[in-house]
Design a protein around this motif. Structure first.
Motif, PDB file in Angstrom:
ATOM      1  N   ILE A  79      39.613  38.205  56.956  1.00  0.00           N
ATOM      2  CA  ILE A  79      40.629  37.158  57.014  1.00  0.00           C
ATOM      3  C   ILE A  79      40.587  36.358  58.319  1.00  0.00           C
ATOM      4  CG2 ILE A  79      42.582  38.440  57.974  1.00  0.00           C
ATOM      5  CD1 ILE A  79      44.185  37.188  55.533  1.00  0.00           C
ATOM      6  N   GLU A  80      40.054  36.941  59.387  1.00  0.00           N
ATOM      7  CA  GLU A  80      39.987  36.235  60.653  1.00  0.00           C
ATOM      8  C   GLU A  80      38.830  35.236  60.712  1.00  0.00           C
ATOM      9  OE1 GLU A  80      40.424  39.648  60.615  1.00  0.00           O
ATOM     10  OE2 GLU A  80      42.547  39.591  61.110  1.00  0.00           O
ATOM     11  N   GLN A  81      37.741  35.474  59.969  1.00  0.00           N
ATOM     12  CA  GLN A  81      36.562  34.621  60.046  1.00  0.00           C
ATOM     13  C   GLN A  81      36.277  33.827  58.785  1.00  0.00           C
ATOM     14  OE1 GLN A  81      33.344  37.198  61.101  1.00  0.00           O
ATOM     15  NE2 GLN A  81      34.124  37.604  63.146  1.00  0.00           N
ATOM     16  N   SER A  82      36.769  34.256  57.669  1.00  0.00           N
ATOM     17  CA  SER A  82      36.447  33.634  56.389  1.00  0.00           C
ATOM     18  C   SER A  82      37.300  32.394  56.145  1.00  0.00           C
ATOM     19  CB  SER A  82      36.681  34.639  55.256  1.00  0.00           C
ATOM     20  OG  SER A  82      36.426  34.043  54.011  1.00  0.00           O
ATOM     21  N   PRO A  83      36.706  31.324  55.627  1.00  0.00           N
ATOM     22  CA  PRO A  83      37.508  30.150  55.293  1.00  0.00           C
ATOM     23  C   PRO A  83      38.400  30.363  54.070  1.00  0.00           C
ATOM     24  CG  PRO A  83      35.218  29.789  54.671  1.00  0.00           C
ATOM     25  CD  PRO A  83      35.277  31.103  55.402  1.00  0.00           C
ATOM     26  N   ASN A  84      38.086  31.362  53.243  1.00  0.00           N
ATOM     27  CA  ASN A  84      38.902  31.665  52.066  1.00  0.00           C
ATOM     28  C   ASN A  84      38.721  33.132  51.688  1.00  0.00           C
ATOM     29  OD1 ASN A  84      40.368  31.759  49.733  1.00  0.00           O
ATOM     30  ND2 ASN A  84      39.198  30.198  48.657  1.00  0.00           N
ATOM     31  N   ALA A  85      39.424  34.002  52.389  1.00  0.00           N
ATOM     32  CA  ALA A  85      39.282  35.444  52.171  1.00  0.00           C
ATOM     33  C   ALA A  85      39.867  35.892  50.834  1.00  0.00           C
ATOM     34  CB  ALA A  85      39.946  36.215  53.310  1.00  0.00           C
ATOM     35  N   LEU A  86      40.653  35.046  50.167  1.00  0.00           N
ATOM     36  CA  LEU A  86      41.302  35.422  48.918  1.00  0.00           C
ATOM     37  C   LEU A  86      40.569  34.871  47.687  1.00  0.00           C
ATOM     38  CD1 LEU A  86      45.018  34.788  49.968  1.00  0.00           C
ATOM     39  CD2 LEU A  86      43.613  36.829  50.315  1.00  0.00           C
ATOM     40  N   ILE A  87      39.354  34.429  47.864  1.00  0.00           N
ATOM     41  CA  ILE A  87      38.567  33.843  46.779  1.00  0.00           C
ATOM     42  C   ILE A  87      38.183  34.926  45.761  1.00  0.00           C
ATOM     43  CG2 ILE A  87      36.356  34.167  47.946  1.00  0.00           C
ATOM     44  CD1 ILE A  87      35.551  31.379  46.879  1.00  0.00           C
ATOM     45  N   PRO A  88      38.132  34.597  44.477  1.00  0.00           N
ATOM     46  CA  PRO A  88      37.629  35.566  43.506  1.00  0.00           C
ATOM     47  C   PRO A  88      36.158  35.872  43.776  1.00  0.00           C
ATOM     48  CG  PRO A  88      38.792  33.787  42.384  1.00  0.00           C
ATOM     49  CD  PRO A  88      38.644  33.387  43.819  1.00  0.00           C
ATOM     50  N   PHE A  89      35.832  37.155  43.868  1.00  0.00           N
ATOM     51  CA  PHE A  89      34.463  37.598  44.135  1.00  0.00           C
ATOM     52  C   PHE A  89      34.054  38.527  42.999  1.00  0.00           C
ATOM     53  CE2 PHE A  89      31.223  38.102  47.539  1.00  0.00           C
ATOM     54  CZ  PHE A  89      30.388  39.010  46.900  1.00  0.00           C
ATOM     55  N   ILE A  90      33.137  38.050  42.161  1.00  0.00           N
ATOM     56  CA  ILE A  90      32.629  38.858  41.055  1.00  0.00           C
ATOM     57  C   ILE A  90      31.369  39.544  41.548  1.00  0.00           C
ATOM     58  CG2 ILE A  90      31.733  38.851  38.704  1.00  0.00           C
ATOM     59  CD1 ILE A  90      33.430  36.296  38.232  1.00  0.00           C
ATOM     60  N   ALA A  91      31.452  40.847  41.752  1.00  0.00           N
ATOM     61  CA  ALA A  91      30.312  41.624  42.246  1.00  0.00           C
ATOM     62  C   ALA A  91      29.404  41.984  41.079  1.00  0.00           C
ATOM     63  CB  ALA A  91      30.799  42.896  42.937  1.00  0.00           C
ATOM     64  N   THR A  92      28.101  41.885  41.316  1.00  0.00           N
ATOM     65  CA  THR A  92      27.122  42.278  40.311  1.00  0.00           C
ATOM     66  C   THR A  92      26.188  43.306  40.928  1.00  0.00           C
ATOM     67  OG1 THR A  92      25.536  40.548  40.901  1.00  0.00           O
ATOM     68  CG2 THR A  92      27.176  40.004  39.218  1.00  0.00           C
ATOM     69  N   SER A  93      25.619  44.151  40.080  1.00  0.00           N
ATOM     70  CA  SER A  93      24.646  45.133  40.548  1.00  0.00           C
ATOM     71  C   SER A  93      23.892  45.693  39.354  1.00  0.00           C
ATOM     72  CB  SER A  93      25.340  46.278  41.290  1.00  0.00           C
ATOM     73  OG  SER A  93      24.394  47.244  41.698  1.00  0.00           O
ATOM     74  N   ILE A  94      22.645  46.036  39.588  1.00  0.00           N
ATOM     75  CA  ILE A  94      21.861  46.690  38.544  1.00  0.00           C
ATOM     76  C   ILE A  94      22.299  48.148  38.409  1.00  0.00           C
ATOM     77  CG2 ILE A  94      19.917  47.433  39.965  1.00  0.00           C
ATOM     78  CD1 ILE A  94      18.191  46.284  37.531  1.00  0.00           C
ATOM     79  N   ALA A  95      22.883  48.686  39.475  1.00  0.00           N
ATOM     80  CA  ALA A  95      23.404  50.056  39.452  1.00  0.00           C
ATOM     81  C   ALA A  95      24.879  50.018  39.056  1.00  0.00           C
ATOM     82  CB  ALA A  95      23.258  50.693  40.829  1.00  0.00           C
ATOM     83  N   SER A  96      25.292  50.978  38.232  1.00  0.00           N
ATOM     84  CA  SER A  96      26.701  51.010  37.846  1.00  0.00           C
ATOM     85  C   SER A  96      27.273  52.417  37.967  1.00  0.00           C
ATOM     86  CB  SER A  96      26.871  50.497  36.415  1.00  0.00           C
ATOM     87  OG  SER A  96      26.173  51.339  35.517  1.00  0.00           O
ATOM     88  N   SER A  97      26.747  53.171  38.907  1.00  0.00           N
ATOM     89  CA  SER A  97      27.272  54.516  39.130  1.00  0.00           C
ATOM     90  C   SER A  97      28.713  54.414  39.634  1.00  0.00           C
ATOM     91  CB  SER A  97      26.421  55.257  40.156  1.00  0.00           C
ATOM     92  OG  SER A  97      26.555  54.652  41.427  1.00  0.00           O
ATOM     93  N   ILE A  98      29.423  55.502  39.544  1.00  0.00           N
ATOM     94  CA  ILE A  98      30.802  55.532  40.031  1.00  0.00           C
ATOM     95  C   ILE A  98      30.840  55.164  41.510  1.00  0.00           C
ATOM     96  CG2 ILE A  98      32.751  57.063  40.507  1.00  0.00           C
ATOM     97  CD1 ILE A  98      32.059  58.506  37.878  1.00  0.00           C
ATOM     98  N   ASP A  99      29.876  55.660  42.289  1.00  0.00           N
ATOM     99  CA  ASP A  99      29.843  55.349  43.720  1.00  0.00           C
ATOM    100  C   ASP A  99      29.653  53.856  43.972  1.00  0.00           C
ATOM    101  OD1 ASP A  99      30.206  58.009  44.348  1.00  0.00           O
ATOM    102  OD2 ASP A  99      28.062  58.406  44.622  1.00  0.00           O
ATOM    103  N   CYS A 100      28.776  53.221  43.198  1.00  0.00           N
ATOM    104  CA  CYS A 100      28.506  51.796  43.369  1.00  0.00           C
ATOM    105  C   CYS A 100      29.742  50.962  43.021  1.00  0.00           C
ATOM    106  CB  CYS A 100      27.318  51.380  42.502  1.00  0.00           C
ATOM    107  SG  CYS A 100      26.887  49.647  42.666  1.00  0.00           S
ATOM    108  N   VAL A 101      30.387  51.278  41.923  1.00  0.00           N
ATOM    109  CA  VAL A 101      31.583  50.547  41.502  1.00  0.00           C
ATOM    110  C   VAL A 101      32.715  50.784  42.506  1.00  0.00           C
ATOM    111  CG1 VAL A 101      33.322  50.276  39.689  1.00  0.00           C
ATOM    112  CG2 VAL A 101      30.910  50.570  39.083  1.00  0.00           C
ATOM    113  N   ALA A 102      32.883  52.014  42.960  1.00  0.00           N
ATOM    114  CA  ALA A 102      33.934  52.327  43.929  1.00  0.00           C
ATOM    115  C   ALA A 102      33.691  51.612  45.255  1.00  0.00           C
ATOM    116  CB  ALA A 102      34.022  53.832  44.153  1.00  0.00           C
ATOM    117  N   ARG A 103      32.445  51.536  45.671  1.00  0.00           N
ATOM    118  CA  ARG A 103      32.123  50.842  46.930  1.00  0.00           C
ATOM    119  C   ARG A 103      32.446  49.355  46.815  1.00  0.00           C
ATOM    120  NH1 ARG A 103      26.278  50.403  49.962  1.00  0.00           N
ATOM    121  NH2 ARG A 103      27.096  49.497  51.878  1.00  0.00           N
ATOM    122  N   ALA A 104      32.125  48.745  45.678  1.00  0.00           N
ATOM    123  CA  ALA A 104      32.457  47.335  45.465  1.00  0.00           C
ATOM    124  C   ALA A 104      33.976  47.147  45.466  1.00  0.00           C
ATOM    125  CB  ALA A 104      31.865  46.843  44.152  1.00  0.00           C
ATOM    126  N   ARG A 105      34.681  48.008  44.748  1.00  0.00           N
ATOM    127  CA  ARG A 105      36.141  47.942  44.695  1.00  0.00           C
ATOM    128  C   ARG A 105      36.749  48.085  46.084  1.00  0.00           C
ATOM    129  NH1 ARG A 105      38.322  53.206  42.729  1.00  0.00           N
ATOM    130  NH2 ARG A 105      37.837  53.622  44.899  1.00  0.00           N
TER     131      ARG A 105
END
Length: 187
Positions: A79-105
């Motif tokens: 929030i201190e450096q981003s011009p829009n920290a509240l923007i929708p961010f759709i994360a994508t990944s070829i991996a969908s393990s619980i760890d990968c999804v949790a890290r993105a979340r």
């Protein structure tokens, strides 16, 4: 979700951050076919961050399969450096393990999509983030969308803690309202 309406994306600019040439080109082609106003496609952190800071971006689609992708997501949510920290961010990944999804979340992703994906899946998720903007929460180690998708009553005390803000004052980890002018999509 079944698409029963038409959507006009001509006023929306999307930024695609993906190291993989294939994934970047696939997402870019899909977004161009949807007739977004502009599709900005970048490969690495530096060029993606520069594009994010210098363009009026409305939605970010970012590959978080590697550490650089997570670094970009965290920079967007800073929030201190981003011009829009509240923007929708759709994360994508070829991996969908619980760890990968949790890290993105936990890094502040609004939504998560597993690659490869279909055009229908992408458009449904874009429409969802536009029609159902999530309230953002700021806590000591987290800025991102509220993880709760449903309002449910709970028993017991409110466990949210008081955290320092950037200016040094204290505030509780209460929801931040997303700016109303971010919803620029015609239906």
């Amino acid at each position: 979700m079944r698409l029963i309406r038409t959507f006009d994306f001509s006023s929306i600019t999307v930024l695609i951050h993906a190291e993989s040439e294939f994934a970047r080109q696939l997402l870019t082609d899909m977004c161009r076919a949807l007739r977004f106003q502009a599709v900005v496609s970048k490969r690495d952190f530096n060029t993606s961050w520069q594009a994010f800071r210098s363009n009026p971006i409305d939605i970010v689609i970012g590959d978080i399969a590697n550490d650089e992708g997570h670094r970009f997501l965290k920079a967007v949510r800073n929030i201190e450096q981003s011009p829009n920290a509240l923007i929708p961010f759709i994360a994508t990944s070829i991996a969908s393990s619980i760890d990968c999804v949790a890290r993105a979340r936990d890094s502040g992703a609004t939504e998560f999509l597993k690659l490869p994906l279909s055009a229908v899946t992408l458009i449904e998720r874009i429409i969802y983030v536009i029609e159902h903007p999530r309230v953002f929460v700021r806590a000591q180690n987290y800025l991102g969308p509220d993880r709760r998708r449903k309002e449910r009553p709970f028993d017991g005390p409110d466990r949210r803690k008081t955290v320092p803000t950037a200016a040094g004052e204290t505030s509780s980890a209460q929801p931040l309202e997303t700016p109303g002018d971010q919803r620029r999509v015609g239906t």
